[in-house]
Design a protein around this motif. Structure first.
Motif, PDB file in Angstrom:
ATOM      1  N   MET A   1     -42.659 -34.250 -55.939  1.00  0.00           N
ATOM      2  CA  MET A   1     -43.017 -35.523 -56.552  1.00  0.00           C
ATOM      3  C   MET A   1     -42.289 -35.693 -57.888  1.00  0.00           C
ATOM      4  O   MET A   1     -41.773 -36.774 -58.188  1.00  0.00           O
ATOM      5  N   LEU A   2     -42.262 -34.641 -58.674  1.00  0.00           N
ATOM      6  CA  LEU A   2     -41.600 -34.688 -59.979  1.00  0.00           C
ATOM      7  C   LEU A   2     -40.101 -34.913 -59.803  1.00  0.00           C
ATOM      8  O   LEU A   2     -39.487 -35.675 -60.569  1.00  0.00           O
ATOM      9  N   LEU A   3     -39.506 -34.307 -58.781  1.00  0.00           N
ATOM     10  CA  LEU A   3     -38.071 -34.490 -58.513  1.00  0.00           C
ATOM     11  C   LEU A   3     -37.774 -35.946 -58.145  1.00  0.00           C
ATOM     12  O   LEU A   3     -36.807 -36.529 -58.651  1.00  0.00           O
ATOM     13  N   LEU A   4     -38.602 -36.543 -57.311  1.00  0.00           N
ATOM     14  CA  LEU A   4     -38.398 -37.938 -56.933  1.00  0.00           C
ATOM     15  C   LEU A   4     -38.530 -38.864 -58.131  1.00  0.00           C
ATOM     16  O   LEU A   4     -37.754 -39.809 -58.299  1.00  0.00           O
ATOM     17  N   LEU A   5     -39.508 -38.599 -58.978  1.00  0.00           N
ATOM     18  CA  LEU A   5     -39.687 -39.401 -60.183  1.00  0.00           C
ATOM     19  C   LEU A   5     -38.489 -39.263 -61.112  1.00  0.00           C
ATOM     20  O   LEU A   5     -38.000 -40.247 -61.677  1.00  0.00           O
ATOM     21  N   THR A   6     -37.975 -38.065 -61.245  1.00  0.00           N
ATOM     22  CA  THR A   6     -36.801 -37.824 -62.085  1.00  0.00           C
ATOM     23  C   THR A   6     -35.581 -38.547 -61.534  1.00  0.00           C
ATOM     24  O   THR A   6     -34.828 -39.173 -62.279  1.00  0.00           O
ATOM     25  N   LEU A   7     -35.391 -38.503 -60.223  1.00  0.00           N
ATOM     26  CA  LEU A   7     -34.263 -39.202 -59.603  1.00  0.00           C
ATOM     27  C   LEU A   7     -34.394 -40.721 -59.768  1.00  0.00           C
ATOM     28  O   LEU A   7     -33.403 -41.415 -59.987  1.00  0.00           O
ATOM     29  N   LEU A   8     -35.604 -41.222 -59.672  1.00  0.00           N
ATOM     30  CA  LEU A   8     -35.834 -42.652 -59.850  1.00  0.00           C
ATOM     31  C   LEU A   8     -35.490 -43.084 -61.278  1.00  0.00           C
ATOM     32  O   LEU A   8     -34.820 -44.096 -61.492  1.00  0.00           O
ATOM     33  N   ILE A   9     -35.940 -42.320 -62.246  1.00  0.00           N
ATOM     34  CA  ILE A   9     -35.636 -42.628 -63.649  1.00  0.00           C
ATOM     35  C   ILE A   9     -34.139 -42.549 -63.893  1.00  0.00           C
ATOM     36  O   ILE A   9     -33.556 -43.405 -64.570  1.00  0.00           O
ATOM     37  N   LYS A  10     -33.488 -41.532 -63.336  1.00  0.00           N
ATOM     38  CA  LYS A  10     -32.043 -41.379 -63.490  1.00  0.00           C
ATOM     39  C   LYS A  10     -31.315 -42.581 -62.895  1.00  0.00           C
ATOM     40  O   LYS A  10     -30.372 -43.110 -63.483  1.00  0.00           O
ATOM     41  N   ALA A  11     -31.743 -43.032 -61.727  1.00  0.00           N
ATOM     42  CA  ALA A  11     -31.108 -44.187 -61.084  1.00  0.00           C
ATOM     43  C   ALA A  11     -31.290 -45.438 -61.936  1.00  0.00           C
ATOM     44  O   ALA A  11     -30.357 -46.231 -62.095  1.00  0.00           O
ATOM     45  N   ARG A  12     -32.478 -45.626 -62.509  1.00  0.00           N
ATOM     46  CA  ARG A  12     -32.721 -46.790 -63.355  1.00  0.00           C
ATOM     47  C   ARG A  12     -31.824 -46.765 -64.598  1.00  0.00           C
ATOM     48  O   ARG A  12     -31.278 -47.785 -64.995  1.00  0.00           O
ATOM     49  N   VAL A  13     -31.666 -45.590 -65.183  1.00  0.00           N
ATOM     50  CA  VAL A  13     -30.807 -45.460 -66.367  1.00  0.00           C
ATOM     51  C   VAL A  13     -29.363 -45.767 -66.000  1.00  0.00           C
ATOM     52  O   VAL A  13     -28.656 -46.459 -66.744  1.00  0.00           O
ATOM     53  N   GLN A  14     -28.912 -45.292 -64.847  1.00  0.00           N
ATOM     54  CA  GLN A  14     -27.540 -45.563 -64.424  1.00  0.00           C
ATOM     55  C   GLN A  14     -27.334 -47.055 -64.160  1.00  0.00           C
ATOM     56  O   GLN A  14     -26.284 -47.606 -64.493  1.00  0.00           O
TER      57      GLN A  14
END
Length: 60
Positions: A1-14
């Motif tokens: 769950m934490l990995l998915l949240l991190t990837l989502l935040i990273k995608a939003r920043v990009q």
């Protein structure tokens, strides 16, 4: 769950970073277009003035 949240935040920043770069490049392109257009208008106006002066001096 934490990995998915991190990837989502990273995608939003990009996405935000890409949008900011895109907007900056669009503004730069627009300013360059306006500067070149202004230069062409000045060159055409100068050429018209020179032609007018040459016609005036040739007829005098």
């Amino acid at each position: 769950m934490l990995l998915l949240l991190t990837l989502l935040i990273k995608a939003r920043v990009q996405i935000v970073t890409g949008s900011a770069i895109g907007i900056f490049l669009l503004l730069l392109q627009t300013l360059a277009f306006l500067a070149i257009s202004g230069g062409l208008v000045l060159a055409a106006g100068g050429a018209a003035l020179v032609a007018k002066q040459q016609r005036r001096s040739a007829s005098a």
